[in-house]
Design a protein around this motif. Structure first.
Motif, PDB file in Angstrom:
ATOM      1  N   CYS A  55     -20.232  15.130  -6.551  1.00  0.00           N
ATOM      2  CA  CYS A  55     -19.763  15.331  -7.924  1.00  0.00           C
ATOM      3  C   CYS A  55     -19.128  14.034  -8.408  1.00  0.00           C
ATOM      4  O   CYS A  55     -18.370  13.397  -7.677  1.00  0.00           O
ATOM      5  CB  CYS A  55     -18.737  16.464  -7.948  1.00  0.00           C
ATOM      6  SG  CYS A  55     -17.771  16.543  -9.471  1.00  0.00           S
ATOM      7  N   CYS A  97     -14.776  15.044  -8.926  1.00  0.00           N
ATOM      8  CA  CYS A  97     -13.888  15.366  -7.791  1.00  0.00           C
ATOM      9  C   CYS A  97     -14.467  14.927  -6.455  1.00  0.00           C
ATOM     10  O   CYS A  97     -13.827  15.074  -5.423  1.00  0.00           O
ATOM     11  CB  CYS A  97     -13.561  16.853  -7.773  1.00  0.00           C
ATOM     12  SG  CYS A  97     -14.921  17.884  -7.178  1.00  0.00           S
ATOM     13  N   CYS A 128     -20.359  21.205 -11.011  1.00  0.00           N
ATOM     14  CA  CYS A 128     -19.571  21.358  -9.784  1.00  0.00           C
ATOM     15  C   CYS A 128     -18.659  22.580  -9.907  1.00  0.00           C
ATOM     16  O   CYS A 128     -17.956  22.725 -10.893  1.00  0.00           O
ATOM     17  CB  CYS A 128     -18.743  20.082  -9.601  1.00  0.00           C
ATOM     18  SG  CYS A 128     -17.448  20.190  -8.370  1.00  0.00           S
ATOM     19  N   CYS A 177     -14.546  21.470  -9.813  1.00  0.00           N
ATOM     20  CA  CYS A 177     -13.803  20.879 -10.928  1.00  0.00           C
ATOM     21  C   CYS A 177     -14.473  21.147 -12.267  1.00  0.00           C
ATOM     22  O   CYS A 177     -13.957  20.758 -13.304  1.00  0.00           O
ATOM     23  CB  CYS A 177     -13.641  19.381 -10.711  1.00  0.00           C
ATOM     24  SG  CYS A 177     -15.173  18.459 -10.922  1.00  0.00           S
TER      25      CYS A 177
HETATM   26 ZN    ZN Z   1     -16.298  18.278  -8.944  1.00  0.00          ZN
END
Ligand code: ZN
Length: 793
Positions: free
Chosen positions: A113, A116, A135, A138
């Motif tokens: 991602c 994050c 994701c 996050c």
């Molecule tokens: Zn993420």
């Protein structure tokens, strides 16, 4: 009705039984466990199951204390049920379970991602025709790298979903690129250094001789792994010490090993440029010679004052010089009182145990070993301590170096090679074989609304998120408390990703990823239905033991009682159907909470009083911190197995094939279950006893002990005779099987009714009352019931 009256009426057999709960689960949940959905409650740790990874990590790797998390933090707070994870990232698998496959993404490296940095996993949602992914941790969307692009099918899944482990499995590994390596350089295979105290105590006890004799077979257990077609052989090295430090050159081209002495221990350095760390196969002959020479060289040692700090530092310097990570196995005997860095004072004040002041002796007396531990951790040097002491050695202080580097502490009090040799050698063998990940960093990512807050185990943390461990073995677990501070929704769920970056025994940099999805609930009853009590207890145990160096034992115990009363009162108030107030109502998944809390209140790690030494107490505290759920359960509620009952003692038909012998089912841990004509094996993962009733049939006694009655057995033996008859074979086979399920090799203590040691054995019959300070299970249940009613009124 007043609780006292009620206590008299309570029949212990009517109270929730741990054995019954385990048996019921075994009956209903043995066999395959498919991890296809989020929030599935796994079988108990005591149930034999085979994980089928279908998108969530199996419970051997990650267990949660709850599988359905309340949507609102307030509800969670009200129930007081702890939310935590127990993670054994490199747990051993059972037959039929697939090891996490290794995914090599080449130069591209793992896809992550963009925000994050979570790793690609089955929870990622592909959108925009497969060009982007969202994701779950996050919520950010990231672009799919062009090399990784794949079309989506009509359900929105990638066409290659079942060809890629990271899209369909809960657990898998990625090969790390240079970016994942220390200083951007691919690592060398880790090294193993044996650091052996050769002062008088270790020589006299036979430890030096025994270890040297067994090194050859121990080295055959070094983990071997071929990486990229190259045989990845770990290298080994040897250091001895008492007041000085000795290094050995074991280069295969030498005619015999060479010793280099460093007398100036204040400023340790590595005197050997070449030949210290060698391939154990290439240098086999030189190592063989060295193992004969070391015991001979120090046979007449009269040195009773030893150092320790400089010896560990020597191992660290050797790894630094070789530019590789690794581990030190340190075999130490006594309080380091010689003039050198890390010198300690004696402070054996065991009378303080169990009092308000005990924290002063359970905390380190100097920060020297903490600093040394941090220095080792920073370089990827794990330190395992094998302590064979006859007197106070201050484990609370020296053990810090093991704790901070991910190491284990082993203790052999009054070590004698003939009695404890097998235990030491087996422990070393397993330790060497099971340490499978070096120089590791673990990061736990969670979806929004929950977050990891407290970490328990053996590791070092230089910030609030990265758990650094110089070496992890397959027996080790880290326990994490999760805080719930924001509203959750059911369609989102709770997602957890554990990523461990590590160096494999063959020297490959890899990432092991574990993913787990939990459900979200709006009803409190769903939370109580989805709890894993064994995991709850693992977390409560580690938290309580950690607090011992800050709070008084009374505060900690009161806190545990209050919390369990609150958990059960909240259930009674909100989830149970109406019933008379005098009736105790327990949630099904937590009906053993009172039993296990009472066990925790009385266990050696938390409650060991002045009848044990300070070192034994600290040893227990270190041991519990790395326990996985199976180990912590056995520690709290020991396994008591009947070895012989009246029927077999009288000569029941004998098993034809001793190898296929099934383990007898355990019985409740109470003296009420012991029959005078029975023999029982009790173990808690640390201690093992064989209790022999005085009316056991003479045939059985003769078959196993070669004496005519129980009274004539030599109870100082720690090993059973190897007699050639079915009874002897049967009991040895059962004990062997029981031992093989534990991570430490347990010494066998023989005990009969009214023997001096029977009181030690009785302490582990955890449903009974022991001394004034403790309660029996019945009494505690009544006490807790009273507390619950106070809360409800
Ligand atoms: Zn993420």
């Amino acid at each position: 009705m007043p609780p006292q009256q009620q206590a008299r009426r309570l029949d212990p057999d009517q109270m929730p039984s741990a054995i019954q709960v385990m048996e019921d689960d075994k009956r209903s949940r043995s066999g395959p466990f498919a991890t296809s959905q989020k929030g599935l409650v796994p079988p108990l740790v005591t149930t034999p199951f085979v994980t089928q990874d279908q998108g969530n990590s199996g419970p051997r790797f990650v267990r949660s204390s709850m599988y359905s998390v309340p949507a609102l933090p307030d509800m969670m707070k009200q129930t007081a049920v702890p939310f935590g994870l127990v993670i054994s990232p490199f747990a051993q698998l059972e037959e039929g379970e697939q090891p996490p496959p290794v995914v090599d993404m080449g130069e591209l490296g793992p896809v992550r991602c963009g925000r994050c940095k979570a790793y690609m996993c089955p929870f990622m949602q592909f959108i925009d025709g497969g060009r982007r992914f969202q994701c779950p941790f996050c919520k950010a969307t990231s672009e799919v790298p062009s090399e990784y692009f794949q079309h989506l099918d009509h359900t929105g899944s990638r066409m290659d979903k079942y060809q890629r482990p990271e899209l369909c499995l809960g657990s898998y590994e990625f090969v790390g690129t240079k970016d994942y390596c220390r200083n951007n350089v691919f690592p060398k295979p880790p090294a193993y250094i044996f650091v052996l105290d050769v002062s008088y105590n270790n020589v006299k006890s036979g430890l030096v001789h025994l270890l040297c004799q067994n090194i050859k077979s121990i080295l055959q257990n070094l983990p071997r792994e071929s990486v990229g077609g190259q045989k990845g052989g770990a290298r080994v090295g040897f250091i001895t010490y008492s007041k000085e430090v000795h290094f050995y050159n074991i280069k295969s081209s030498l005619a015999q090993p060479q010793m280099m002495v460093v007398g100036d221990v204040d400023d340790m350095f590595m005197p050997l440029l070449d030949g210290f760390l060698c391939d154990p196969v290439e240098s086999e002959n030189i190592i063989d010679q060295l193992m004969v020479q070391i015991p001979a060289m120090f046979a007449d040692s009269r040195e009773t004052e030893t150092i320790l700090g400089p010896a560990i530092k020597a191992g660290l310097e050797a790894l630094k010089a070789a530019e590789c990570v690794g581990k030190l196995l340190v075999f130490h005997s006594s309080l380091p009182i010689a003039e050198a860095p890390g010198r300690l004072k004696s402070r054996d004040e065991r009378k303080l145990l169990g009092t308000e002041k005990e924290k002063t002796v359970l905390s380190p007396q100097t920060t020297f070993y903490n600093q040394l531990g941090q220095e080792c951790a920073g370089f990827g040097c794990r330190v395992d301590l094998f302590v064979a002491n006859n007197a106070f050695v201050d484990l609370a202080t020296i053990g810090q170096v093991a704790r901070l580097t991910g190491g284990q502490v082993y203790k052999y009090t009054y070590f004698q090679a003939d009695l404890d040799g097998e235990r030491l050698v087996e422990d070393v063998r397993r330790n060497v074989e099971q340490t499978v990940a070096f120089d590791s960093i673990m990061r736990v990512r969670t979806s929004t609304g929950v977050r990891p807050v407290d970490f328990y185990g053996h590791f070092f943390m230089s910030n609030t998120t990265d758990v650094e461990t110089a070496g992890i073995d397959s027996d080790q677990a880290m326990t994490i408390e999760i805080k719930h501070d924001d509203k959750l929704t059911d369609e989102d769920g709770v997602y957890i990703q554990v990523a461990v970056l590590f160096t494999s025994p063959g020297g490959q940099r890899r990432l092991r990823i574990h993913n787990l999805g939990l459900s979200v609930c709006n009803q409190m009853a769903d939370l109580y239905r989805s709890c894993d009590l064994d995991t709850v207890m693992n977390l409560l145990m580690k938290q309580s033991v950690t607090k011992l160096t800050e709070s008084s034992p009374k505060q900690i115990k009161d806190g545990l009682i209050n919390r369990s009363a609150q958990i059960l009162a909240c259930y009674r108030k909100n989830c149970a159907s109406p019933s008379s107030p005098g009736q105790l109502i327990l949630p099904e998944c937590m009906k053993l909470l009172p039993l296990y809390i009472n066990c925790l209140l009385n266990c050696d790690a938390l409650s060991g009083g002045s009848d044990m030494s300070i070192d034994d107490r600290t040893f227990n505290m270190f041991a519990v911190q790395t326990m996985h759920v199976g180990a912590s359960l056995a520690y709290l509620y020991p396994r008591l197995v009947p070895i012989v009952d009246a029927a077999t003692a009288a000569g029941a038909p004998e098993q034809e094939d001793q190898q296929l012998l099934l383990l007898p089912s355990p019985v409740r841990c109470t003296v009420d279950k012991l029959r005078d004509d029975g023999v029982y094996c009790l173990d808690n993962g640390i201690h093992m006893f064989l209790w022999i009733g005085l009316s056991v049939s003479p045939e059985w006694i003769h078959g196993v002990f070669n004496t005519n009655s129980a009274a004539q057995i030599d109870i100082d033996r720690t090993k059973l005779l190897e007699l050639d008859n079915p009874r002897s074979q049967e009991v040895r086979s059962v004990i062997g099987q029981l031992r093989s399920t534990r991570q430490r090799h347990m010494r066998l203590t023989l005990v009969r009714p009214r023997d001096k040691l029977e009181f030690v054995f009785r302490k582990f019959l955890v449903e009974d009352k022991h001394g004034d300070a403790s309660s029996s299970y019945v009494d505690f249940l009544c006490h807790l019931h009273k507390e619950i009613r106070n809360l409800l009124n």
